[in-house]
Each structure stands twice: as C-alpha cells, then as structure tokens.
Design a protein around this motif. Structure first.
Motif, PDB file in Angstrom:
ATOM      1  N   GLU A 179       0.847  -1.197   0.000  1.00  0.00           N
ATOM      2  CA  GLU A 179       0.000   0.000   0.000  1.00  0.00           C
ATOM      3  C   GLU A 179       0.884   1.250   0.000  1.00  0.00           C
ATOM      4  OE1 GLU A 179      -3.205   2.238   2.985  1.00  0.00           O
ATOM      5  OE2 GLU A 179      -2.432   0.233   3.447  1.00  0.00           O
ATOM      6  N   THR A 180       0.608   2.179  -0.879  1.00  0.00           N
ATOM      7  CA  THR A 180       1.384   3.418  -0.953  1.00  0.00           C
ATOM      8  C   THR A 180       0.875   4.393   0.106  1.00  0.00           C
ATOM      9  OG1 THR A 180       1.733   3.134  -3.324  1.00  0.00           O
ATOM     10  CG2 THR A 180       2.063   5.338  -2.426  1.00  0.00           C
ATOM     11  N   VAL A 181       1.786   4.866   0.930  1.00  0.00           N
ATOM     12  CA  VAL A 181       1.449   5.800   2.010  1.00  0.00           C
ATOM     13  C   VAL A 181       2.041   7.160   1.656  1.00  0.00           C
ATOM     14  CG1 VAL A 181       1.607   6.269   4.476  1.00  0.00           C
ATOM     15  CG2 VAL A 181       1.515   3.887   3.662  1.00  0.00           C
ATOM     16  N   ASN A 182       1.168   8.157   1.583  1.00  0.00           N
ATOM     17  CA  ASN A 182       1.595   9.519   1.259  1.00  0.00           C
ATOM     18  C   ASN A 182       2.001  10.202   2.567  1.00  0.00           C
ATOM     19  OD1 ASN A 182       1.947  12.158   0.387  1.00  0.00           O
ATOM     20  ND2 ASN A 182       0.191  12.102  -1.006  1.00  0.00           N
ATOM     21  N   VAL A 183       3.230   9.973   2.976  1.00  0.00           N
ATOM     22  CA  VAL A 183       3.705  10.525   4.247  1.00  0.00           C
ATOM     23  C   VAL A 183       3.785  12.055   4.211  1.00  0.00           C
ATOM     24  CG1 VAL A 183       5.576  10.468   5.946  1.00  0.00           C
ATOM     25  CG2 VAL A 183       4.924   8.373   4.763  1.00  0.00           C
ATOM     26  N   LEU A 236       8.617  12.011  -1.112  1.00  0.00           N
ATOM     27  CA  LEU A 236       9.065  10.775  -0.452  1.00  0.00           C
ATOM     28  C   LEU A 236       7.859   9.996   0.081  1.00  0.00           C
ATOM     29  CD1 LEU A 236      11.366   8.979   0.419  1.00  0.00           C
ATOM     30  CD2 LEU A 236      11.688  10.410   2.443  1.00  0.00           C
ATOM     31  N   ASN A 237       7.309   9.137  -0.770  1.00  0.00           N
ATOM     32  CA  ASN A 237       6.240   8.226  -0.362  1.00  0.00           C
ATOM     33  C   ASN A 237       6.833   6.833  -0.133  1.00  0.00           C
ATOM     34  OD1 ASN A 237       4.400  10.313  -0.700  1.00  0.00           O
ATOM     35  ND2 ASN A 237       3.909   9.723  -2.811  1.00  0.00           N
ATOM     36  N   ARG A 251      15.169  11.573   2.849  1.00  0.00           N
ATOM     37  CA  ARG A 251      15.769  10.344   2.333  1.00  0.00           C
ATOM     38  C   ARG A 251      17.283  10.407   2.486  1.00  0.00           C
ATOM     39  NH1 ARG A 251      14.422   7.618  -3.563  1.00  0.00           N
ATOM     40  NH2 ARG A 251      15.865   5.842  -3.403  1.00  0.00           N
ATOM     41  N   ASP A 252      17.892   9.298   2.942  1.00  0.00           N
ATOM     42  CA  ASP A 252      19.341   9.199   3.003  1.00  0.00           C
ATOM     43  C   ASP A 252      19.765   7.834   2.486  1.00  0.00           C
ATOM     44  OD1 ASP A 252      18.706   7.455   5.012  1.00  0.00           O
ATOM     45  OD2 ASP A 252      19.328   8.765   6.652  1.00  0.00           O
ATOM     46  N   LEU A 295      11.278  -0.033   0.492  1.00  0.00           N
ATOM     47  CA  LEU A 295       9.916   0.439   0.773  1.00  0.00           C
ATOM     48  C   LEU A 295       9.651   1.825   0.201  1.00  0.00           C
ATOM     49  CD1 LEU A 295       9.421  -0.736   4.489  1.00  0.00           C
ATOM     50  CD2 LEU A 295       8.675  -1.859   2.387  1.00  0.00           C
ATOM     51  N   ILE A 296      10.655   2.456  -0.391  1.00  0.00           N
ATOM     52  CA  ILE A 296      10.470   3.795  -0.954  1.00  0.00           C
ATOM     53  C   ILE A 296       9.819   3.674  -2.331  1.00  0.00           C
ATOM     54  CG2 ILE A 296      11.666   5.855  -1.777  1.00  0.00           C
ATOM     55  CD1 ILE A 296      13.774   5.387   0.343  1.00  0.00           C
TER      56      ILE A 296
END
Length: 437
Positions: free
Chosen positions: A276-280, A309-310, A345-346, A425-426
C-alpha cells in the motif's frame, strides 16, 4: 546351490575316502592299514580347515573368510553370509542412532541421556547451550556433579518424576525439567526453556495491574464528585469545576481505552502486505496543523519534509507511529522548546526524526521507554494526560515495517526519536506515475 552341512554329506565324504582304500586292500592286501590312512587323511583335511578358520578368526584382519572345499564350503559361506547380515544390521543400527541423534538435535529442548545413577552418556547441542554441559568431555560424568542446584539434586534423588521441576539457572534461564525412563537402567531427561513464558506471564500481570491503576484514579475522581453532587447542594462555581474535572477524567479514560485498542489491534495484526502506498508528506502536512493547534504557540515547531518521499506500508500504523512521536514531543517538553520534525531520504532509506532541545531523558530510562505504561515522570504524565502507551504503539507499528525506534538523548541539550524505513519500501518516481495512470 549350497546347503547346510548334514550327516549324510559327512558320511559320503568319509565313504569317498574309504572306498578306494577298500578296493585296493581287497585286491592287493593291507586293508586295515589302507583304511587307517584314508581316515587319517579325512581327519587331516578337517584339522587343516579348522586351523584356517582359527587363523582367520584370531589373526587375519580381512573381512572375507577363506574359501573352502567339500563339507567346509557351506561353513565358510555361512560365516560369510552371517557376517554380511551383521554388517547390514550394524548399518541399520548406526543409521537408527544417527536418526535418533539428528531428531534429538532438532528438538527445541535440551536432551540428556543418563543411567539411573545419573551418569551421562549422551546430550544434544541445546543441553550444552542451556545447561553448560560439554560433549564428549562430560561423557561418564554424573549430572549431579555438573548441575549443582539443591532443588535439582532432591528431585533426582527422590525419583518422583510425575511432576516437572522448574528451576532458575545461574544464567537466569527458567528451565523445566522432565525425567522419564528411556530403556532398562537408563533415563531420558528433557529440559525446556520457559523463560519467555515466565516473562509473558509477568508482563500480563503487570499489564492488568497498570490498567487497573490507570483506570482507578479517574473513576475515583468521578465517584467522589458524583457523591458530592448527590449529598449536598453545590453552588454554580463548584458545580462547573466538578463538571470540568469529570470531563477531563472521562476524556483521559477514553484516550486510554482508544490507545489500548490501537495497541491490541496492531499487536494482533498478521504480517502486513507492504504494497500500500502511504503519502507521508500529506500526512505530515495535516499533522503540522494539528501540532500547531495542540502547541498553541508554546513551542517552536519546524517541519522538514521531502514532498516526493512516499513509501510502501500500512497507512494506519504509520500514522499512529508518526503522530505519537510528534504529540509526545509537544506534550512532554516545556514551553519555548524547539521541535524539529524531518522526513528525508538518506543512504539507509526513508528517515523520520523528531528532535527537541528540552530537558532530555536520563540514560537509565532510555531502554524502557517503549514498555507499556512506562513513564519517566509519572506526575507530569498524569498532568498532561499521558498513559505511557504511545511509544509502545510506535514500537509495534514499526516492527510490522521491519524497522525499530532509536532514542538518543543528551540532558538539557537534545533528544531525538528516529526510525528508518528500508530503501525497498520507498516508492520511486516511476511507481508513482504508474499509480497515477
């Protein structure tokens, strides 16, 4: 086809040796001496084969017996067949022992084989790990000399094995010992590690005690004010104060029940499908408004968010984890504290951090912060409505995303709560475009 030796065959061999002597003796004389020579030749033949058999049994190291002639051929062949049967039986017994030991090694329990006197003659790997035994160095040692616990010694000497013995070893493992007959004069001892069971039982008792304690306080307040309202006539100011206090306690109980249900739902959830894509970023945008409303200008709040960055995951669980971390920072830091929330993101993946420059947390509290109902300052937590369940919810929600919460704190300098989601997971740009179309 070879057959077993019989009297008929022995007599026929004797007859074959004596008939020529008999014929020659009848024709040319000297019959007794010829018969004696024939019998002695038969005896010499048997003595010669007996010596060959003795040499093979006691001196010769070869596995195959010597070949024979006449009546000795079935004897040597029978010995050879018996030897093959013994080899086959030894192989079967060896394979059986290997299967038993392999099965015993696969058991989740420590297994020790002893005599009735307690002498060890085999143990598996877990017995070496849990009980500190060494194999094969401890072969022949008495188990009472190696496990020096008074309760264990009494248990073995009394020989009443109807009930298991639970013992706390020096390595702090709770072991449950069961002893049963294995074969004549031998015992099978099975030791199971029940440490986790004891820990779960302790956690269960603590959980019910904490829930009862948390609910008792607001219920006591409500009961007290209700009795006051029932027994006396209250003025408007006292009534308003009582109603406000009861509403606060009701909200506190409602919040506690909601958090308990959330924690129970997350713990009981099966392994989630991380598709499931989560729009953080959108989640943090909405959370920023709520945080500013909750703070009401008492804190300096800064959000640093990567708008693209989802991630893949469970929206509800990630929302619970992120919101609890942000709300904790607002509720448990004094006015004027700077709070930085970042979602960037790193190299390690998607990195979420909540940092503040508040009073910090002492090092002795850090390992226990994610325990249920654990609070550093219980008095302040009750004032702010904290239940001690927020970080437990975060811990279990992150575990479903193969992540964990890292907490670092320098008193009066900086406190950070951090978790990282793996790069796999990105959601990449190409995945987002496909989702849009």
């Amino acid at each position: 086809m070879l057959e077993r030796l019989s009297w008929k065959r022995l007599l026929s061999e004797l007859g074959l040796a004596c008939v020529p002597a008999l014929i020659v003796g009848l024709l040319w004389g000297g019959l007794p001496w010829l018969l004696l020579v024939a019998v002695l030749a038969v005896l010499f033949w048997h003595f010669y084969n007996l010596m060959r058999l003795s040499h093979w049994l006691w001196i010769d190291r070869t596995m195959t017996p010597p070949s024979g002639r006449g009546s000795w051929e079935p004897q040597f062949y029978g010995l050879y067949q018996m030897q093959l049967r013994n080899r086959r039986r030894r192989r079967e017994l060896g394979n059986l022992i290997k299967r038993f030991r392999s099965g015993a090694e696969s058991l989740p329990d420590a297994v020790v084989l002893t005599t009735e006197e307690g002498t060890i003659f085999w143990c598996n790997g877990l017995a070496q790990q849990y009980l500190g035994l060494r194999w094969p160095e401890d072969n022949g040692q008495n188990i009472l000399n190696l496990l020096r616990y008074p309760e264990f010694s009494r248990y073995i000497r009394q020989r009443d094995f109807n009930k298991p013995l639970t013992l706390v070893l020096n390595n702090q493992h709770h072991m449950e010992f069961r002893v049963m007959p294995y074969s004549e004069g031998q015992w099978l001892m099975v030791a199971r590690d029940v440490t986790q069971m004891h820990q779960l039982e302790g956690a269960r008792r603590n959980f019910f005690a904490n829930v009862s304690h948390e609910l008792r306080t607001p219920l006591t307040v409500l009961q007290g004010y209700l009795e006051m309202m029932n027994d006396s006539v209250m003025n408007e100011r006292s009534r308003g104060k009582a109603l406000q206090t009861m509403q606060e306690q009701t909200r506190r109980m409602n919040s506690l029940v909601k958090q308990l249900l959330t924690l129970s739902r997350i713990e009981a959830a099966p392994a989630i499908d991380l598709k499931e894509t989560v729009n953080v970023p959108m989640m943090l945008h909405l959370l920023q408004r709520e945080a500013e409303t909750l703070s009401n200008g008492r804190h300096e709040i800064h959000f640093h968010t990567d708008p693209h960055l989802n991630v893949f995951g469970n929206d509800e669980q990630l929302r619970s984890a992120i919101s609890n971390l942000v709300y904790n920072a607002i509720n448990h830091t004094p006015d004027g504290t700077r709070i930085d929330i970042s979602w960037l993101r790193d190299r390690q993946g998607a990195h979420f951090t909540v940092c503040d420059n508040g009073p910090g947390i002492s090092a002795e509290h850090l390992p226990r912060l994610t325990e249920r109902f654990y609070r550093v300052d219980k008095a302040r937590s009750r004032t702010t409505g904290g239940s001690g369940l927020g970080l437990a919810i975060v811990k279990h929600a992150l575990s479903h995303h193969n992540s964990r919460l890292d907490i670092t704190s320098e008193p009066h300098k900086k406190t950070c709560f951090t978790f990282t989601l793996a790069p796999r997971l990105i959601v990449t740009a190409g995945m987002q475009e496909n989702a849009v179309h």
